[in-house]
Design a protein around this motif. Structure first.
Motif, mmCIF file in Angstrom:
data_model
loop_
_atom_site.group_PDB
_atom_site.id
_atom_site.type_symbol
_atom_site.label_atom_id
_atom_site.label_comp_id
_atom_site.label_asym_id
_atom_site.label_seq_id
_atom_site.Cartn_x
_atom_site.Cartn_y
_atom_site.Cartn_z
ATOM 1 N N TRP A 15 44.103 75.475 78.048
ATOM 2 C CA TRP A 15 43.745 74.389 77.137
ATOM 3 C C TRP A 15 43.905 74.744 75.667
ATOM 4 O O TRP A 15 43.606 73.939 74.790
ATOM 5 N N LEU A 16 44.367 75.957 75.380
ATOM 6 C CA LEU A 16 44.774 76.358 74.031
ATOM 7 C C LEU A 16 46.146 77.003 74.177
ATOM 8 O O LEU A 16 46.262 78.146 74.631
ATOM 9 N N VAL A 17 47.181 76.275 73.820
ATOM 10 C CA VAL A 17 48.551 76.703 74.093
ATOM 11 C C VAL A 17 49.365 76.712 72.809
ATOM 12 O O VAL A 17 49.504 75.676 72.142
ATOM 13 N N GLY A 18 49.885 77.884 72.458
ATOM 14 C CA GLY A 18 50.740 77.987 71.285
ATOM 15 C C GLY A 18 52.031 77.212 71.491
ATOM 16 O O GLY A 18 52.611 77.215 72.580
ATOM 17 N N ALA A 19 52.481 76.549 70.437
ATOM 18 C CA ALA A 19 53.694 75.731 70.517
ATOM 19 C C ALA A 19 54.691 76.177 69.464
ATOM 20 O O ALA A 19 54.323 76.401 68.305
ATOM 21 N N SER A 20 55.937 76.316 69.863
ATOM 22 C CA SER A 20 57.033 76.572 68.938
ATOM 23 C C SER A 20 57.809 75.282 68.778
ATOM 24 O O SER A 20 58.352 74.760 69.749
#
Length: 390
Positions: free
Chosen positions: A272-277
């Protein structure tokens, strides 16, 4: 003051939750309940409606304290996996912003497959239990003589880790197109030239603040699902602006309310906490947020039965108008239209795609429903409501 035929209190609903007697439905399910029974009877039957969203939320980050070193350091400059964190707080406190990128990483790279790493990924790595390289520099004082410190750490090595997001869960947001003759790379994703595609960014009828348009139940102290754990609304979010054009049942037709959120990072999940590029733009953090809405009366029952066809987003040109700061709406479309996969704008068919995940938002609603039914999640009565319409 309005008189309601149904009136419940937070205390009454929480007592029912403790006893396992509360009736909880998701925002999706509430649409059918109100359609079949009407808002008054729905208010009698239903105690809580769960809402959710899972979307990139750039205004997010974490306060981290890595504990005193030996000899001690006043860490004025801090890096985690080469991502700069702000050290101007105290000796070993820092704030890691979700959109900060690795030093030297090009923000405007447009090469296929280019992957930007930044604060959002560090936060995901921390909650995943991964090893992080901490580097700190100080200028040296009598009480903090050390000038450099470096160590591999995990989340468990930190003295404190607090997710604090200044602006989350926008009540509504733009839909972006590109009217220029070249592909552009934005925080709303890749936008192809001449209005070839349109990107939007909310979970529509599941979205928390759409289900409480005038903020009757959401404010400082509201207990929420945040990043996989229980968190709280800490304050109105930055850019909070309730004074906007509104449609049916008071739902805003443009960006309006926001919330600042806070919670214990140690309890959160990489699901539920996902790094995005974001290609050609930089990095962000996908945040999962869910808010339980107490059905205090029939008015709240009616609000929580909001449907995608009654929710509208404004279309803006990110190719020319938006960067100049003088964007005007090209029109508005319902979230039902946007979720259909295509709209017709200025006589042209335009494909649509979400940055938010409706599937994950639905998962949050279901999880929150189950937690409340099990008595694991009580409602937090706000100590002060969000600023409402003037």
């Amino acid at each position: 003051m309005k008189r309601h035929r149904v009136h419940k209190t937070y205390q009454e609903i929480n007592e029912k939750i403790k006893q396992g007697k509360a009736v909880v439905v998701t925002a999706e399910e509430m649409i059918d309940v109100v359609a079949r029974h009407g808002d008054v009877e729905a208010a009698r039957k239903i105690d809580v409606v769960t809402t959710g969203t899972f979307s990139p939320m750039c205004s997010s980050g974490a306060f981290l304290n890595f504990g005193h070193t030996s000899p001690k350091i006043r860490a004025s400059r801090v890096w985690l996996n080469d991502v700069p964190a702000y050290g101007g707080i105290a000796a070993v406190d820092c704030y890691l912003g979700a959109t900060e990128v690795v030093e030297g990483d090009p923000l405007n790279s447009v090469y296929p497959g280019e992957f930007n790493y930044g604060g959002g990924h560090v936060i995901q790595d921390l909650v995943s239990g991964n090893l992080i390289r901490l580097r700190a520099e100080g200028y040296g004082t009598d009480c903090y003589p050390s000038r450099k410190f470096e160590k591999n750490i995990t989340l468990n090595d930190l003295r404190d880790a607090i997710l604090f997001n200044p602006r989350n869960a926008y009540q509504n947001y733009n839909c972006a197109v590109n009217m220029s003759d070249k592909t552009i790379y934005t925080y709303m994703g890749v936008l192809r030239p001449r209005m070839a595609n349109a990107n939007y960014a909310t979970s529509g009828q599941l979205s928390p603040l759409f289900n409480d348009p005038y903020y009757r139940t959401i404010g400082i102290g509201t207990r929420i699902f945040l990043g996989g754990a229980q968190g709280f609304v800490a304050w109105p979010g930055t850019q909070h602006n309730p004074n906007v054009i509104r449609g049916k049942n008071g739902v805003p037709k443009e960006g309006a309310a926001t919330i600042a959120t806070i919670g214990n990072l140690r309890e959160m999940s990489p699901e539920w906490l996902v790094g995005a590029s974001i290609l050609g733009y930089g990095v962000s953090l996908y945040v999962g947020i869910g808010i339980p809405i107490p059905i205090l009366d029939e008015e709240m029952a009616r609000y929580t039965a909001v449907k995608d066809e009654d929710l509208y987003a404004q279309i803006y040109d990110y190719g020319m108008d938006y960067p100049k700061g003088a964007a005007k709406s090209l029109g508005e479309f319902s979230y039902k239209d946007l979720r259909s996969g295509g709209i017709e704008l200025n006589g042209k068919k335009v494909s649509t795609a979400p940055l938010s995940s409706y599937y994950k938002a639905r998962e949050i609603c279901e999880f929150l429903k189950e937690e409340i039914e099990r008595g694991n999640f009580l409602l937090g009565e706000p100590q002060q409501l969000l600023p409402a319409v003037d």
